[in-house]
Design a protein around this motif. Structure first.
Motif, PDB file in Angstrom:
ATOM      1  N   SER A 146       0.855  -1.195   0.000  1.00 26.48           N
ATOM      2  CA  SER A 146       0.000   0.000   0.000  1.00 26.48           C
ATOM      3  C   SER A 146       0.883   1.234   0.000  1.00 26.48           C
ATOM      4  N   TRP A 147       0.453   2.282  -0.713  1.00 30.64           N
ATOM      5  CA  TRP A 147       1.228   3.513  -0.746  1.00 30.64           C
ATOM      6  C   TRP A 147       0.300   4.685  -1.104  1.00 30.64           C
ATOM      7  N   GLU A 148       0.826   5.879  -0.928  1.00 29.49           N
ATOM      8  CA  GLU A 148       0.054   7.099  -1.172  1.00 29.49           C
ATOM      9  C   GLU A 148       0.844   8.029  -2.089  1.00 29.49           C
ATOM     10  N   GLU A 149       0.149   8.601  -3.061  1.00 27.34           N
ATOM     11  CA  GLU A 149       0.757   9.569  -3.976  1.00 27.34           C
ATOM     12  C   GLU A 149      -0.201  10.732  -4.168  1.00 27.34           C
ATOM     13  N   ASN A 150       0.226  11.924  -3.781  1.00 22.85           N
ATOM     14  CA  ASN A 150      -0.583  13.140  -3.970  1.00 22.85           C
ATOM     15  C   ASN A 150      -1.988  13.009  -3.392  1.00 22.85           C
ATOM     16  N   GLY A 151      -2.082  12.358  -2.241  1.00 14.75           N
ATOM     17  CA  GLY A 151      -3.374  12.218  -1.585  1.00 14.75           C
ATOM     18  C   GLY A 151      -4.225  11.068  -2.085  1.00 14.75           C
ATOM     19  N   VAL A 152      -3.712  10.307  -3.038  1.00 17.36           N
ATOM     20  CA  VAL A 152      -4.428   9.144  -3.562  1.00 17.36           C
ATOM     21  C   VAL A 152      -3.819   7.884  -2.952  1.00 17.36           C
ATOM     22  N   ASN A 153      -4.658   6.995  -2.433  1.00 17.13           N
ATOM     23  CA  ASN A 153      -4.195   5.764  -1.800  1.00 17.13           C
ATOM     24  C   ASN A 153      -4.285   4.596  -2.773  1.00 17.13           C
ATOM     25  N   PHE A 154      -3.172   3.874  -2.901  1.00 14.04           N
ATOM     26  CA  PHE A 154      -3.082   2.718  -3.787  1.00 14.04           C
ATOM     27  C   PHE A 154      -2.848   1.459  -2.960  1.00 14.04           C
ATOM     28  N   GLN A 185      -8.727  14.156  -8.488  1.00 15.63           N
ATOM     29  CA  GLN A 185      -7.339  14.072  -8.939  1.00 15.63           C
ATOM     30  C   GLN A 185      -7.279  13.556 -10.370  1.00 15.63           C
ATOM     31  N   GLU A 186      -6.310  14.053 -11.116  1.00 19.76           N
ATOM     32  CA  GLU A 186      -6.038  13.513 -12.451  1.00 19.76           C
ATOM     33  C   GLU A 186      -4.969  12.433 -12.316  1.00 19.76           C
ATOM     34  N   LEU A 187      -5.247  11.261 -12.837  1.00 14.07           N
ATOM     35  CA  LEU A 187      -4.320  10.138 -12.718  1.00 14.07           C
ATOM     36  C   LEU A 187      -3.823   9.709 -14.094  1.00 14.07           C
ATOM     37  N   LYS A 188      -2.522   9.518 -14.179  1.00 13.75           N
ATOM     38  CA  LYS A 188      -1.900   8.997 -15.391  1.00 13.75           C
ATOM     39  C   LYS A 188      -1.153   7.729 -14.999  1.00 13.75           C
ATOM     40  N   LEU A 189      -1.765   6.575 -15.315  1.00 14.93           N
ATOM     41  CA  LEU A 189      -1.254   5.290 -14.824  1.00 14.93           C
ATOM     42  C   LEU A 189      -0.588   4.463 -15.912  1.00 14.93           C
ATOM     43  N   GLU A 223      -5.788   0.566 -24.895  1.00 15.33           N
ATOM     44  CA  GLU A 223      -4.360   0.322 -24.646  1.00 15.33           C
ATOM     45  C   GLU A 223      -4.048   0.755 -23.215  1.00 15.33           C
ATOM     46  N   SER A 224      -3.522  -0.158 -22.411  1.00 14.99           N
ATOM     47  CA  SER A 224      -3.310   0.149 -20.995  1.00 14.99           C
ATOM     48  C   SER A 224      -2.285   1.265 -20.797  1.00 14.99           C
ATOM     49  N   HIS A 225      -1.336   1.415 -21.739  1.00 11.79           N
ATOM     50  CA  HIS A 225      -0.310   2.441 -21.542  1.00 11.79           C
ATOM     51  C   HIS A 225      -0.859   3.856 -21.748  1.00 11.79           C
ATOM     52  N   LEU A 226      -2.140   3.939 -22.176  1.00 12.80           N
ATOM     53  CA  LEU A 226      -2.785   5.239 -22.319  1.00 12.80           C
ATOM     54  C   LEU A 226      -3.824   5.467 -21.220  1.00 12.80           C
ATOM     55  N   CYS A 227      -3.717   4.712 -20.128  1.00 11.26           N
ATOM     56  CA  CYS A 227      -4.721   4.772 -19.066  1.00 11.26           C
ATOM     57  C   CYS A 227      -4.591   6.081 -18.275  1.00 11.26           C
ATOM     58  N   GLU A 228      -5.442   7.041 -18.617  1.00  4.49           N
ATOM     59  CA  GLU A 228      -5.482   8.334 -17.937  1.00  4.49           C
ATOM     60  C   GLU A 228      -6.934   8.693 -17.676  1.00  4.49           C
ATOM     61  N   PHE A 229      -7.217   9.214 -16.489  1.00  7.07           N
ATOM     62  CA  PHE A 229      -8.584   9.615 -16.159  1.00  7.07           C
ATOM     63  C   PHE A 229      -8.552  10.522 -14.941  1.00  7.07           C
ATOM     64  N   THR A 230      -9.676  11.180 -14.690  1.00  5.58           N
ATOM     65  CA  THR A 230      -9.835  11.981 -13.482  1.00  5.58           C
ATOM     66  C   THR A 230     -10.719  11.218 -12.510  1.00  5.58           C
ATOM     67  N   ILE A 231     -10.211  11.005 -11.311  1.00  3.88           N
ATOM     68  CA  ILE A 231     -10.999  10.342 -10.276  1.00  3.88           C
ATOM     69  C   ILE A 231     -11.679  11.426  -9.446  1.00  3.88           C
ATOM     70  N   GLN A 232     -12.974  11.261  -9.238  1.00  4.62           N
ATOM     71  CA  GLN A 232     -13.724  12.248  -8.481  1.00  4.62           C
ATOM     72  C   GLN A 232     -13.495  12.076  -6.978  1.00  4.62           C
ATOM     73  N   GLU A 233     -13.930  13.080  -6.215  1.00  2.00           N
ATOM     74  CA  GLU A 233     -13.760  13.012  -4.761  1.00  2.00           C
ATOM     75  C   GLU A 233     -14.574  11.835  -4.188  1.00  2.00           C
ATOM     76  N   ASN A 234     -14.023  11.264  -3.100  1.00  9.44           N
ATOM     77  CA  ASN A 234     -14.675  10.155  -2.386  1.00  9.44           C
ATOM     78  C   ASN A 234     -15.000   8.989  -3.319  1.00  9.44           C
ATOM     79  N   SER A 235     -13.991   8.593  -4.083  1.00  9.87           N
ATOM     80  CA  SER A 235     -14.167   7.501  -5.051  1.00  9.87           C
ATOM     81  C   SER A 235     -13.255   6.320  -4.724  1.00  9.87           C
TER      82      SER A 235
END
Length: 294
Positions: A146-154, A185-189, A223-235
């Protein structure tokens, strides 16, 4: 250009006493990477008259992954394992050439009001391991990376991603990620993923290419290498994926294989009750279903 190739809505599926939300398999997408079956179970309220009781039933050719958000399940199998699954823990059972297991409300909770909520997942085995010896592995929630990046928990539930590796003993290149965010948050995974990816929204929502998606939807990327999206609050979202297999997989009831002959053999063996029995549950079993013919 949108990177979303397919949107899968949960469909109600009857697994006996319970209705679940089925995500995979889907008529237009049978698998995402090696993931061949994903059910969203609950949330459902249980009491002393409606305990969770899935009687002994068989599997071949796959690994099952049980991941609970709420509730407790007692797992028993023909290898002699008896383990209680709690929220956030991972039960990873590899059927290989054949295993039988049951899933029930633990005895000490059978008179209690409970909420059952989680994911039931099947991961197909590579062709050369479809008939391996069965095995079982359990890992607690605290042991998962488990880890945290910019307030997002993974959290890495299984497989490899982001340069990390879960202790769950998977048999192919795959990943199952939990992502939680209290803020938008905007996520680029894409740099951390590979193969095919499916993003399941448990709560909250995500935005992609000016579109908003909500709970009970799974988005499959081109294509997984283009996986980018915005995650909304409390998601809370889950990403499943990995390298797809070159061979087709067939499903018949609880059996998965690249060769229909293996499925026919397992079906005959189960109907004849020639699988091993779970100690203490020798007289109970789920019969092979008689599917209606059109």
């Amino acid at each position: 250009m949108s990177n979303i190739n397919l949107i899968i809505e949960e469909r109600a599926a009857d697994i006996g006493k319970f209705l679940v939300g089925r995500l995979l398999p889907f008529r237009q997408k049978r698998m995402v990477g090696p993931f061949i079956y994903i059910d969203h179970m609950g949330p459902v309220k249980l009491n002393e008259r409606s305990n969770f009781d899935i009687l002994p039933h068989p599997h071949i050719g796959l690994s099952t992954l049980t991941f609970l958000f709420e509730g407790n399940i007692m797992h028993r199998d023909t290898l002699g394992n008896e383990v209680e699954i709690t929220p956030g823990a991972v039960n990873w059972m590899t059927a290989g050439k054949g295993i039988v297991h049951s899933e029930r409300t633990p005895e000490y909770l059978r008179d209690s009001a409970l909420l059952m909520h989680g994911l039931q997942i099947w991961v197909a085995l590579p062709k050369d391991l479809e008939e391996m010896d069965p095995s079982f592995f359990h890992i607690t929630a605290e042991e998962l990376p488990s880890w945290e990046e910019n307030g997002v928990n993974f959290k890495l539930v299984a497989g490899e991603a982001f340069g990390k590796k879960s202790a769950v003993p998977v048999y192919s290149k795959l990943y199952m990620l939990e992502i939680k965010s209290k803020t938008r948050q905007e996520l680029k995974l894409g740099d951390h993923l590979y193969g095919e990816s499916g993003l399941y929204i448990l709560e909250g929502g995500v935005e992609s290419d000016d579109n908003t998606y909500g709970p009970k939807q799974m988005l499959v990327t081109k294509e997984s290498h283009l996986c980018e999206f915005t995650i909304q609050e409390n998601s809370t979202v889950y990403i499943f994926g990995g390298e797809p297999f070159p061979e087709e997989r067939f499903i018949d009831w609880n059996f998965v294989a690249s060769d229909k002959a293996l499925i026919a053999e397992a079906k005959q063996k189960w109907v004849a009750q020639e699988f091993d029995k779970i100690k203490g549950e020798e007289d109970e079993f789920v019969p092979y279903p008689t599917f209606p013919r059109k």
